[in-house]
Design a protein around this motif. Structure first.
Motif, PDB file in Angstrom:
ATOM      1  N   LYS A  81       0.899  -0.821  -0.343  1.00 57.51           N
ATOM      2  CA  LYS A  81       0.071  -0.128  -0.358  1.00 57.51           C
ATOM      3  C   LYS A  81       0.748   1.440  -0.176  1.00 57.51           C
ATOM      4  O   LYS A  81       0.118   1.895  -0.455  1.00 57.51           O
ATOM      5  N   ILE A  82       2.312   1.120   0.448  1.00 61.45           N
ATOM      6  CA  ILE A  82       2.942   2.583   0.822  1.00 61.45           C
ATOM      7  C   ILE A  82       4.161   2.263   1.168  1.00 61.45           C
ATOM      8  O   ILE A  82       4.714   1.089   1.461  1.00 61.45           O
ATOM      9  N   ASP A  83       5.480   3.062   0.286  1.00 65.37           N
ATOM     10  CA  ASP A  83       6.229   2.432   0.419  1.00 65.37           C
ATOM     11  C   ASP A  83       7.437   2.987   1.536  1.00 65.37           C
ATOM     12  O   ASP A  83       6.769   3.210   2.032  1.00 65.37           O
ATOM     13  N   GLU A  84       8.991   2.671   1.385  1.00 66.87           N
ATOM     14  CA  GLU A  84       9.188   2.136   3.698  1.00 66.87           C
ATOM     15  C   GLU A  84       9.936   3.928   3.400  1.00 66.87           C
ATOM     16  O   GLU A  84       9.317   3.590   4.603  1.00 66.87           O
ATOM     17  N   GLU A  85       9.632   4.530   2.560  1.00 65.61           N
ATOM     18  CA  GLU A  85      10.264   5.778   2.823  1.00 65.61           C
ATOM     19  C   GLU A  85       8.617   6.561   3.165  1.00 65.61           C
ATOM     20  O   GLU A  85       9.136   7.591   4.365  1.00 65.61           O
ATOM     21  N   LYS A  86       7.823   6.314   2.550  1.00 64.76           N
ATOM     22  CA  LYS A  86       6.875   7.651   3.203  1.00 64.76           C
ATOM     23  C   LYS A  86       6.123   6.869   4.953  1.00 64.76           C
ATOM     24  O   LYS A  86       5.756   7.355   6.013  1.00 64.76           O
ATOM     25  N   LEU A  87       6.797   5.435   4.667  1.00 63.95           N
ATOM     26  CA  LEU A  87       6.244   4.930   6.333  1.00 63.95           C
ATOM     27  C   LEU A  87       6.434   3.060   6.199  1.00 63.95           C
ATOM     28  O   LEU A  87       6.803   2.229   6.194  1.00 63.95           O
ATOM     29  N   PRO A  88       7.493   3.820   7.074  1.00 58.32           N
ATOM     30  CA  PRO A  88       8.937   2.781   7.919  1.00 58.32           C
ATOM     31  C   PRO A  88       8.104   1.685   8.655  1.00 58.32           C
ATOM     32  O   PRO A  88       7.508   2.278   9.164  1.00 58.32           O
ATOM     33  N   VAL A  89       8.252   0.401   8.121  1.00 60.15           N
ATOM     34  CA  VAL A  89       8.081  -0.878   9.527  1.00 60.15           C
ATOM     35  C   VAL A  89       9.228  -1.831   9.887  1.00 60.15           C
ATOM     36  O   VAL A  89       9.673  -1.547   9.065  1.00 60.15           O
TER      37      VAL A  89
END
Length: 249
Positions: A81-89
């Motif tokens: 849904k969203i890449d790591e740069e925008k929402l790191p997990v």
């Protein structure tokens, strides 16, 4: 090692479909407004972020969000849904895993603290939240109130959903404060049921307040839902907010 049960790929792949009602914009709006207001201009950290049901729309609302998630399959669904740069997990458990930086908000929704099956781990979860909070930051938990008043003498099970596609009930171990959620879900073809179960450690609001005190946090408010209705003895759940004291000069 955490006591939490690890959510599998099969569970992750069907999670969003089964939680579609709770993922709608109308359903999430009160929670997103509540969390965004507490985050202010700061960053938010979601413990047990799962597939991003809350974290992704909160990020889209303009709040910088990071997440911690134990299940790699759940995090993989989020990543679609969203890449790591925008929402790191970060993959890890919410009681001990540390991510860089500090946050104005740490939050846990949808009863997720109960995935930690011991009191010690729940205490450590509060301490981990405090570890990540900037002075003045808040820790928020959404948690159901154990429905023990519905247990007549000798009964150990309470139904929470009886619908055409799903039968759900909780069974309780009153000594260990463990509940097991049982789910019977009708198949898409209408024939047969899939059976699932999960274990949880329930905790009372007063017990959580003591955990917060052990972590150096102070209760700021407790309401019955994301819209801010008063919390009463008849409330089925609570949204609790604890604050990390500001630095004194």
């Amino acid at each position: 090692m955490t006591s939490s049960e690890l959510w599998t790929r099969a569970t992750a792949d069907r999670y969003d479909a089964e939680e579609s009602e709770r993922s709608s914009a109308a359903f999430l709006e009160p929670a997103l407004a509540f969390l965004a207001d507490l985050a202010g201009d700061g960053r938010a950290l979601e413990f047990a972020i799962g597939t991003g049901r809350v974290g992704v729309p909160l990020r889209e609302r303009g709040v910088p969000v990071a997440g911690i998630e134990l299940s790699e399959p759940m995090a993989a669904v989020l990543r679609r849904k969203i890449d790591e740069e925008k929402l790191p997990v970060t993959i890890g458990d919410m009681a001990t895993t540390v991510v860089p930086g500090d946050f104005s908000l740490v939050y846990l929704v949808y009863n997720t603290i109960t995935n930690l099956l011991t009191q010690d781990e729940q205490v450590e979860c509060f301490r981990n939240a405090a570890r990540h909070l900037a002075p003045g930051g808040r820790f928020v938990i959404e948690l159901g109130v154990p429905p023990l008043r519905f247990l007549p003498p000798g009964q150990v099970a309470v139904p929470f959903d009886v619908s055409e596609r799903h039968l759900g009930f909780d069974t309780f171990d009153l000594v260990e404060q463990i509940l097991v959620s049982h789910h019977f879900t009708r198949g898409d073809d209408g024939d047969g049921y899939r059976r699932d179960s999960s274990r949880h450690r329930y905790a009372w609001p007063a017990e959580l307040d003591l955990m917060a005190r052990l972590a150096g946090l102070e209760l700021e408010r407790r309401v019955a839902d994301w819209s801010g209705e008063p919390f009463t003895e008849n409330s089925a759940k609570h949204i609790s907010v604890w604050r990390k004291p500001s630095l004194r000069v």
